[in-house]
Design a protein around this motif. Structure first.
Motif, PDB file in Angstrom:
ATOM      1  N   HIS A  40      13.615  22.710 -24.475  1.00 29.61           N
ATOM      2  CA  HIS A  40      12.319  23.098 -23.984  1.00 29.61           C
ATOM      3  C   HIS A  40      12.563  24.334 -22.859  1.00 29.61           C
TER       4      HIS A  40
ATOM      5  N   GLN B  46      16.445  17.214 -24.686  1.00 36.69           N
ATOM      6  CA  GLN B  46      15.021  17.817 -24.939  1.00 36.69           C
ATOM      7  C   GLN B  46      14.676  18.754 -23.824  1.00 36.69           C
TER       8      GLN B  46
ATOM      9  N   GLY C  53      13.060  10.254 -15.459  1.00 35.42           N
ATOM     10  CA  GLY C  53      12.778   9.843 -17.049  1.00 35.42           C
ATOM     11  C   GLY C  53      13.914   9.302 -17.462  1.00 35.42           C
TER      12      GLY C  53
ATOM     13  N   ARG D  95       7.373  10.425 -12.351  1.00 38.25           N
ATOM     14  CA  ARG D  95       7.751  10.572 -13.755  1.00 38.25           C
ATOM     15  C   ARG D  95       6.974  11.420 -14.760  1.00 38.25           C
ATOM     16  N   THR D  96       7.930  11.980 -15.353  1.00 40.37           N
ATOM     17  CA  THR D  96       7.316  13.106 -16.161  1.00 40.37           C
ATOM     18  C   THR D  96       8.102  13.365 -17.551  1.00 40.37           C
ATOM     19  N   SER D  97       7.869  14.297 -18.285  1.00 39.97           N
ATOM     20  CA  SER D  97       8.534  14.553 -19.423  1.00 39.97           C
ATOM     21  C   SER D  97       9.295  16.114 -19.339  1.00 39.97           C
TER      22      SER D  97
ATOM     23  N   LEU E 130      16.779  12.595 -23.259  1.00 36.83           N
ATOM     24  CA  LEU E 130      15.861  13.491 -22.529  1.00 36.83           C
ATOM     25  C   LEU E 130      16.335  14.837 -21.992  1.00 36.83           C
TER      26      LEU E 130
ATOM     27  N   ASP F 180       9.375  18.108 -21.509  1.00 39.53           N
ATOM     28  CA  ASP F 180       8.549  19.154 -22.056  1.00 39.53           C
ATOM     29  C   ASP F 180       7.378  19.764 -20.680  1.00 39.53           C
ATOM     30  N   GLU F 181       7.173  18.862 -19.879  1.00 39.12           N
ATOM     31  CA  GLU F 181       6.274  19.287 -18.603  1.00 39.12           C
ATOM     32  C   GLU F 181       6.944  19.945 -17.644  1.00 39.12           C
TER      33      GLU F 181
END
Length: 248
Positions: A65, A61, A232, A10-12, A58, A14-15
């Protein structure tokens, strides 16, 4: 999904899209090119014949990014029209992030439009701080847009376009956001270095639904190696390296 990608984390977004340093990997004669796509789990990109509604917050996003990591963003005219593209870096926060990556505050926008069939009121073409290059076979110019819009008269020669971006505009890294025909030509020309593929758990309807790659027939499948998998909001974010050009 457990069987396909048991080691996902699990991560974003952005990462996932931070510190990629794409320009450092550029070959000598063209930019390093990353393809960003979203697909349903069965490999199709439409739901009940609609392209709207597939992307998630997501996923949106993630591509915003990813735009902070490249010198330029490449998109087909159909996608730019449908999505009503505007300024590529949406917020000051994202522009600040680009500066921390030692990039210009806004990525160069590159729109492929062979027939120059773009609406002159497209927000992307009219923002005073957004530089745009339109790759086209047409000798015409669009009425209205200002000096920030330039033309690369390269027709549908994508290798020539990539060389032009490197030589004339100093572009060392590109994120491509499609559409499906542009994706297929880039893959067939051996110009794609990495693929960010978001897998949406929804299933597409209709056997003739559009796929994420359409148009020019691929003689052989792209050879990919999986670099990372993250999860995510029910989506799987996968990153792949393209091992070799389809047509060396």
């Amino acid at each position: 999904m457990e069987l396909l990608f048991p080691d996902r984390r699990r991560t974003s977004p952005d990462e996932l899209a931070s510190g990629l340093r794409l320009g450092e990997r550029a070959p000598p004669d063209r930019p390093y090119l990353v393809l960003n796509m979203v697909s349903t789990l069965d490999g199709r990109a439409t739901i009940d014949w609609r392209t709207k509604g597939l992307s998630t917050e997501l996923d949106r996003q993630l591509f915003h990014h990813l735009r902070t990591q490249a010198d330029a963003v490449l998109v087909g005219a159909g996608t730019a029209r449908t999505e009503r593209y505007g300024r590529m870096a949406k917020t000051d926060e994202l522009r600040d992030k680009r500066e921390r990556e030692a990039l210009a505050r806004d990525p160069l926008a590159v729109v492929v439009s062979g027939r120059l069939d773009l609406p002159a009121d497209l927000p992307l073409l009219n923002h005073p701080e957004q530089r745009v290059v339109i790759a086209t076979a047409s000798d015409a110019v669009l009425p209205g847009p200002g000096e920030q819009v330039e033309y690369a008269r390269v027709g549908d020669d994508l290798p020539r376009l990539m060389a032009c971006l490197r030589e004339q505009y100093g572009v060392r890294s590109v994120v491509c956001e499609g559409g499906p025909t542009l994706n297929s030509f880039l893959l067939a020309a051996g110009l794609v270095d990495e693929l960010f593929l978001t897998l949406n758990p929804k299933l597409a309807g209709g056997a003739a639904a559009l796929t994420i790659v359409a148009g020019r027939e691929l003689v052989e499948p792209a050879e990919l190696s999986l670099m990372s998998v993250a999860e995510g909001g029910g989506d799987l974010f996968t990153r792949w390296r393209v091992q070799k050009p389809l047509h060396p």
